[in-house]
Write an enzyme that holds these catalytic residues in place. Structure first.
Site, mmCIF file in Angstrom:
data_model
loop_
_atom_site.group_PDB
_atom_site.id
_atom_site.type_symbol
_atom_site.label_atom_id
_atom_site.label_comp_id
_atom_site.label_asym_id
_atom_site.label_seq_id
_atom_site.Cartn_x
_atom_site.Cartn_y
_atom_site.Cartn_z
ATOM 1 C CD GLU A 256 -2.292 1.785 2.304
ATOM 2 O OE1 GLU A 256 -3.248 2.586 2.324
ATOM 3 O OE2 GLU A 256 -1.487 1.699 3.242
ATOM 4 N NE ARG A 322 0.357 -0.635 4.793
ATOM 5 C CZ ARG A 322 0.699 0.586 5.232
ATOM 6 N NH1 ARG A 322 0.007 1.161 6.214
ATOM 7 N NH2 ARG A 322 1.729 1.218 4.717
#
Length: 700
Positions: A256, A322
């Protein structure tokens, strides 16, 4: 233009489809056609729900904007304000008493306290360094940083005076963590083979291997290496060559904010690196000092206890991955004529890769509890957490995994999540393993949510504002109230200055004293130094004495600059600071695809920056523009002056493309858009504009 192959109605990038089929599904023995059909069914249910949640964000924001516009110039009454937020569904009822039910959680998350790294998944070398940062040399960490209060090392090889100061400081640490009997010091220890190690608490010694003794304190291991042939060990009275600390217990491989992943090529690299970590076969070769070095994952550490029983300690961090949030789509795959939500793509592919770990297909293994750990960022409120929980249910069914194999970390970085944190935790109560706070993204959303309430205070003043203190304390208090201690991590944010380790050692221990059993650090070296804090404080004991979470009044106090009359110099200083940081980050993101790096600030201090930094800077400038604190002309003047500064700071980078005299270029254009279109960006996020300009840059 992307060429696609079709699988059960899903248009997929050919290389990504082949990777999923051969590298991911093949070793699992999964039927490829059945997988794609199940994926298509999942998209049919969750893609429309994803879109509806994004629409709700915009609807709520429009109502909040209108409320502030109608009350322009009036003081905000918290009772009236909170009643309005409840009326529109921004605030939801508290879920009542409950305790999370998460099971099969590895001890690194549940019962141990220690540092956490976040690493860009696109950089294999960094990823390997982070995964291997489970153990770190205290001697190296002290020698190479300002954490040691001693004259810096002289150039030209090993500085013996600096080395002596390192050894003395490391042994002082050992006196704290593993004290010797009768008040003796590790500095006085000699001839260990002959005399042994006289410990005040012999139980702290958990075993030996051929060259090392292992100790345990506050749940963390310490390895003392004895080597009379080592350059350091042979001059040490006890032949101690190094002291190795168990450091980064966990690492987040990040798809991310720290990466620039905008298309199938980028996503394939991310998934390939994640698979390499899970299979334990990721390698990276690089040139250093005229030699080719190859980095691999570290093996485990073994030792025998006093009874001769063999024990093994993991040689690597326990890995999270993530995923991205709910906002973005990605051209890597299309369904029903549209790019699919990137968060759904991440959930399916990273979990499928994680399923190889559950099946025991990796050389070393990641989770010893057969769990897959996913951090989910940028969720707004409990409805979006419920969506994630349902999505993970569906992914487990698609992959044939037992319910709640996929664990979730909820990042408390959006205002609606902070205000409804208990309800968010309740929505994922049987799979949650992590909550944390993050000043930058949370401040970006604070500004955007209340964009029309008035001009915001300066960024530096935000750190002492009422809402931020309430936010940090409430996150811990709510987590503890619902049983996270002993089952999940309660985390704190990043120390952003990797070159200021001395200051980190003074300040970051505050995260433990606030009740966090993990906190983010910017490097393996920082992880080793931060590990010292977990020897000095017993976080789980601290948590027992913390107060209950406070109410909403302070949390929802908007950080407006009421009654402030800034001077021209103060305004210019704030604007320049924002513009310099924005340009310094954007130019690397757009031109080189670098999502996280050490970016010099306006004072030439290197700071680890990712998209969260950009969000707060762009939203702050947009807010001041909207309310007339600054003009468009002032912004452009600052951008041009700061472009010269950023060009100078990057003069040594052979791949750098200057900003000056290139205002029509992708990087400078993206910077302007982030500011002048900042008010209209969804939740103030930078991703839509960054992705658009990066794709344009990649296309040439």
């Amino acid at each position: 233009m992307t060429q696609y192959v079709t699988r059960a109605g899903i248009e997929a990038d050919p290389k990504l489809a082949a990777f999923i089929e051969s590298e991911v599904l093949g070793p699992l023995g999964r039927d490829v056609d059945e997988f794609w059909q199940g994926f298509a069914t999942l998209l049919g249910e969750f893609a429309p729900r994803n879109a509806a949640l994004l629409e709700k964000r915009e609807e709520l924001q429009a109502k909040i904007d209108a409320w502030h516009t109608e009350r322009a110039g009036r003081a905000i009454d918290q009772g009236e304000y909170q009643a309005f937020l409840r009326e529109i569904g921004y605030l939801v009822p508290e879920p009542g008493d409950f305790t999370i039910g998460t099971e099969n959680v590895d001890p690194e998350i549940a019962t141990m306290a220690g540092p956490q790294l976040v690493v860009p998944i696109l950089n294999a070398r960094f990823l390997l360094n982070a995964a291997n940062a489970r153990w770190g040399s205290l001697y190296d960490a002290l020698y190479g940083t300002d954490a040691l209060d001693a004259p810096p090392a002289r150039p030209g090889g090993y500085d013996e005076e600096r080395g002596a100061a390192v050894v003395a400081e490391a042994k002082r640490f050992m006196d704290e963590a593993v004290p010797l009997a009768d008040g003796k010091s590790w500095a006085d220890l000699t001839d260990v083979k002959e005399n042994g190690i006289p410990l005040a608490d012999p139980a702290q010694c958990v075993g030996w291997n051929e060259g090392s003794c292992f100790f345990k304190h506050n749940g963390l291991h310490i390895e003392v290496v004895f080597d009379p042939e080592h350059p350091v060990g042979k001059t040490d009275p006890a032949n101690i060559a190094d002291i190795i600390l168990e450091s980064a217990l966990t690492t987040i491989a990040d798809c991310e904010d720290s990466v620039a992943a905008v298309d199938a090529e980028d996503k394939l690299l991310a998934y390939t690196n994640w698979l390499g970590v899970i299979r334990s076969d990721l390698e990276e070769s690089f040139e250093k000092g005229g030699k080719t070095l190859t980095r691999k994952l570290a093996g485990d550490k073994t030792f025998a206890d006093a009874d001769g029983t063999e024990h093994t300690l993991p040689g690597r961090s326990l890995m999270f991955v993530r995923n991205v949030g709910h906002l973005m789509t990605n051209p890597a795959m299309r369904w029903d004529g549209e790019e699919i939500p990137e968060g759904i793509l991440d959930a399916v592919v990273t979990s499928a890769i994680g399923a190889q770990d559950v099946a025991g297909l990796g050389r070393y293994g990641n989770s010893r509890k057969a769990s897959i750990y996913i951090v989910k960022p940028k969720m707004h409120g409990p409805e979006e957490c419920t969506f994630t929980n349902d999505l993970f249910d569906a992914v487990e069914d698609l992959l044939g995994l037992p319910r709640h194999t996929i664990k979730v970390g909820v990042m408390d970085e959006e205002r609606r999540t902070s205000a409804n944190l208990a309800a968010c935790i309740h929505a994922v109560k049987d799979r949650i393993v992590f909550i944390n706070t993050g000043f930058l993204d949370r401040t970006g959303d604070e500004i955007h949510t209340s964009m029309r309430a008035g001009p915001m205070m300066r960024k530096g003043e935000m750190k002492n504002s009422a809402w931020l203190k309430a936010y940090e304390a409430r996150n811990v208090g709510i987590g503890l109230a619902h049983g996270l201690s002993g089952r999940a991590q309660i985390g704190k944010g990043m120390w952003a200055a990797p070159d200021l380790m001395g200051q980190m050692m003074i300040e970051k221990i505050g995260h433990l004293r606030a009740g966090a059993n993990t906190a983010w650090v910017p490097s393996p070296t920082a992880a080793t130094l931060h590990a010292i804090h977990y020897h000095r404080e017993d976080v789980f004991e601290i948590q027992k004495g913390l107060p209950d979470a406070a109410g909403l009044d302070e949390l929802l106090t908007i950080p407006l600059a009421d009654g402030v009359n800034w001077s021209e110099d103060e305004i210019r200083e704030e604007l320049d600071n924002n513009c310099q940081g924005l340009l310094g980050y954007v130019v690397r993101w757009i031109d080189q695809g670098v999502g996280c790096s050490k970016v010099p600030d306006i004072n030439d201090v290197g700071l680890m920056e990712d998209r969260a930094t950009l969000r707060i800077s762009s939203q702050h400038i947009a807010n001041w523009l909207l309310h007339g604190v600054i003009s468009e002309e002032q912004v452009m003047d600052s951008l041009r002056r700061m472009a010269a500064k950023v060009d100078e700071q990057n003069a040594g980078d052979p791949f750098y493309e200057p900003l000056l005299q290139n205002e029509d270029g992708a990087a400078f254009s993206a910077a302007k858009d982030l500011i002048f279109k900042g008010v209209e960006q969804p939740s103030g996020y930078t991703e839509p504009l960054l992705h658009a300009w990066r794709l344009r840059k990649k296309a040439g």
